[in-house]
Motif scaffolding. Structure first.
Motif, PDB file in Angstrom:
ATOM      1  N   ASP A 300      43.541  77.499  34.868  1.00 33.73           N
ATOM      2  CA  ASP A 300      43.330  78.757  34.079  1.00 33.73           C
ATOM      3  C   ASP A 300      44.763  79.424  33.540  1.00 33.73           C
ATOM      4  N   ILE A 301      45.822  78.979  34.180  1.00 40.84           N
ATOM      5  CA  ILE A 301      47.224  79.415  33.947  1.00 40.84           C
ATOM      6  C   ILE A 301      47.828  78.896  32.741  1.00 40.84           C
ATOM      7  N   PRO A 302      48.289  79.465  31.779  1.00 38.30           N
ATOM      8  CA  PRO A 302      48.838  78.867  30.596  1.00 38.30           C
ATOM      9  C   PRO A 302      50.323  78.086  31.065  1.00 38.30           C
ATOM     10  N   CYS A 303      50.556  77.000  30.520  1.00 40.99           N
ATOM     11  CA  CYS A 303      51.761  76.056  30.783  1.00 40.99           C
ATOM     12  C   CYS A 303      51.833  75.021  29.670  1.00 40.99           C
ATOM     13  N   ASP A 304      53.149  74.615  29.702  1.00 46.02           N
ATOM     14  CA  ASP A 304      53.391  73.494  29.184  1.00 46.02           C
ATOM     15  C   ASP A 304      53.042  72.002  29.602  1.00 46.02           C
ATOM     16  N   VAL A 305      53.388  72.073  30.983  1.00 45.02           N
ATOM     17  CA  VAL A 305      53.023  70.806  31.693  1.00 45.02           C
ATOM     18  C   VAL A 305      52.218  71.133  32.900  1.00 45.02           C
ATOM     19  N   ALA A 306      51.139  70.281  33.070  1.00 46.95           N
ATOM     20  CA  ALA A 306      50.581  70.116  34.087  1.00 46.95           C
ATOM     21  C   ALA A 306      50.762  68.985  35.073  1.00 46.95           C
ATOM     22  N   PHE A 307      50.702  69.255  36.524  1.00 46.91           N
ATOM     23  CA  PHE A 307      50.718  68.039  37.660  1.00 46.91           C
ATOM     24  C   PHE A 307      49.426  68.257  38.494  1.00 46.91           C
ATOM     25  N   ASP A 319      38.519  72.107  31.728  1.00 42.83           N
ATOM     26  CA  ASP A 319      39.678  72.365  32.183  1.00 42.83           C
ATOM     27  C   ASP A 319      40.689  71.858  31.044  1.00 42.83           C
ATOM     28  N   ALA A 320      40.564  70.474  30.764  1.00 38.89           N
ATOM     29  CA  ALA A 320      41.375  69.814  30.154  1.00 38.89           C
ATOM     30  C   ALA A 320      41.381  70.699  28.506  1.00 38.89           C
ATOM     31  N   LYS A 321      40.025  71.012  28.086  1.00 38.48           N
ATOM     32  CA  LYS A 321      40.214  71.670  26.730  1.00 38.48           C
ATOM     33  C   LYS A 321      40.823  72.983  26.953  1.00 38.48           C
ATOM     34  N   LYS A 322      40.904  73.765  28.205  1.00 37.80           N
ATOM     35  CA  LYS A 322      41.494  75.174  28.496  1.00 37.80           C
ATOM     36  C   LYS A 322      43.231  74.930  28.388  1.00 37.80           C
ATOM     37  N   VAL A 324      44.708  72.561  26.887  1.00 39.72           N
ATOM     38  CA  VAL A 324      45.176  72.266  25.443  1.00 39.72           C
ATOM     39  C   VAL A 324      45.166  73.449  24.510  1.00 39.72           C
ATOM     40  N   LYS A 325      44.153  74.356  24.916  1.00 37.89           N
ATOM     41  CA  LYS A 325      44.053  75.741  24.215  1.00 37.89           C
ATOM     42  C   LYS A 325      45.272  76.619  24.370  1.00 37.89           C
ATOM     43  N   ASN A 326      45.695  76.444  25.769  1.00 35.11           N
ATOM     44  CA  ASN A 326      46.916  77.388  26.375  1.00 35.11           C
ATOM     45  C   ASN A 326      48.066  76.834  26.168  1.00 35.11           C
ATOM     46  N   GLY A 327      48.343  75.694  25.433  1.00 35.51           N
ATOM     47  CA  GLY A 327      49.686  75.043  24.966  1.00 35.51           C
ATOM     48  C   GLY A 327      50.170  73.998  25.737  1.00 35.51           C
ATOM     49  N   CYS A 328      49.170  73.513  26.589  1.00 37.85           N
ATOM     50  CA  CYS A 328      49.732  72.241  27.399  1.00 37.85           C
ATOM     51  C   CYS A 328      49.834  71.076  26.626  1.00 37.85           C
ATOM     52  N   ILE A 329      51.074  70.407  26.566  1.00 41.95           N
ATOM     53  CA  ILE A 329      51.485  69.205  26.057  1.00 41.95           C
ATOM     54  C   ILE A 329      51.321  68.104  26.607  1.00 41.95           C
TER      55      ILE A 329
END
Length: 337
Positions: A300-307, A319-322, A324-329
């Motif tokens: 739920d936390i906005p980020c550029d990269v998720a691990f 979660d994946a849609k969220k 992307v919506k929050n700016g994860c690339i």
């Protein structure tokens, strides 16, 4: 369908087999002899599976019974190789899924290693060092008969770190009367361990994602990062991300999520997890500005990269849609599947 019929209730194993088989269509078309020799059917059936009782005594003298498992999946390329997981969620389906994937992960290294996995439904959390030692000694008293540096080489996984590896190796040495350094990996440097072994998974995952970012002519510098988990993989993912200029905003454990707008302090996480063996909620004792959310969703936390770096199947479609919506690339999975 044949695998599902033969192994009812093993959902994680079924998922892993389906994902691999779905990707192998072009290979079977190019090499029809693989189908004729039933290679796929063979590789989906473990060569050997061992389930055993592990009885141990807690500090109050009460006896507890756990289940131990070792699935020796495939030794076509070399000795079985794969970790041990100590976690309440462990059952045969989890171990088979991990062992099945281990075949391919090990093959990709180019080294002569087969695939295996093992573990127990024992939970090291909240246990004293002596309780963990007694459990590990009891576990190895059953396991030692089927492992060896030329046969099967276990390692660590969730719930099995340097402490547990030390207890397991010590009991193996006692039972066999041999200092067989190659029988188990993840040992301490002062008794046969390998340098950078601890950091390898986390570092490797970050290096891979760095190349992904480079394809967009970007890097980690200035990027906000979230990392699920707070074990070995997550900690050293954090370390390398920070070295490359990224800022880790949140981490998690099985109880909740910690968020720090100033960036998660790695030294504090290492102190809590590697030294004191405490929960992430205690991070706020050292950093009052941090926010802890019990049973929170780190995605739920906005980020550029998720691990995702804790366990399997962490990111759902929602979660994946969220993300992307929050700016994860970019997403780099340090966990399995």
């Amino acid at each position: 369908q044949e695998v599902v019929k033969r192994t009812p209730g093993e959902a994680e194993f079924h998922q892993a087999v389906r994902e691999v088989i779905d990707s192998l269509g072009p290979v079977l078309v190019k090499y029809p002899e693989f189908g004729e020799a039933k290679i796929i059917r063979r590789i989906c059936e473990p060569e050997r599976q061992l389930i055993f009782r592990v009885a141990w005594q807690d500090d109050k003298g009460e006896v507890h019974i756990n289940r131990g498992l070792r699935v020796q999946f495939n030794s076509a390329l070399g000795p079985y190789k794969g970790g041990l997981r100590f976690h309440p969620s462990v059952y045969l389906g989890i171990i088979k899924f991990l062992g099945f994937e281990q075949i391919f992960k090990n093959a990709l290294t180019g080294l002569p290693m087969g695939g295996a996995k093992g573990g127990s439904d024992f939970d090291p959390k909240g246990k004293s060092d002596n309780e963990v030692m007694r459990f590990c000694q009891s576990f190895m008293t059953e396991l030692w008969r089927i492992i060896g540096e030329h046969t099967d080489v276990p390692a660590g996984d969730i719930g099995v770190g340097g402490r547990e590896i030390g207890y397991l190796f010590g009991q193996y040495k006692r039972l066999t009367n041999k200092f067989e350094a190659g029988v188990i990996t993840g040992k301490g440097l002062n008794y046969g361990g390998a340098q950078v072994r601890t950091e390898a998974t986390g570092y490797g995952c970050v290096y891979f994602v760095n190349e992904m970012l480079a394809s967009r002519k970007e890097g980690f510098k200035g990027k906000k990062v979230v990392i699920s988990g707070s074990g070995n993989v997550a900690i050293y993912t954090h370390e390398k991300v920070t070295q490359l200029g990224g800022k880790v905003m949140a981490m998690s454990d099985s109880n909740g999520v910690i968020y720090d707008k100033h960036g998660i302090n790695l030294d504090t996480v290492k102190l809590l997890k590697e030294v004191q063996r405490r929960r992430l909620k205690d991070y706020r004792e050292y950093h009052r500005s941090a926010q802890y959310t019990p049973n929170g969703n780190i995605w739920d936390i906005p980020c550029d990269v998720a691990f995702p770096s804790a366990t399997e199947n962490e990111i759902t479609g929602k979660d994946a849609k969220k993300l992307v919506k929050n700016g994860c690339i970019a997403v780099g999975e340090g966990a399995n599947m």
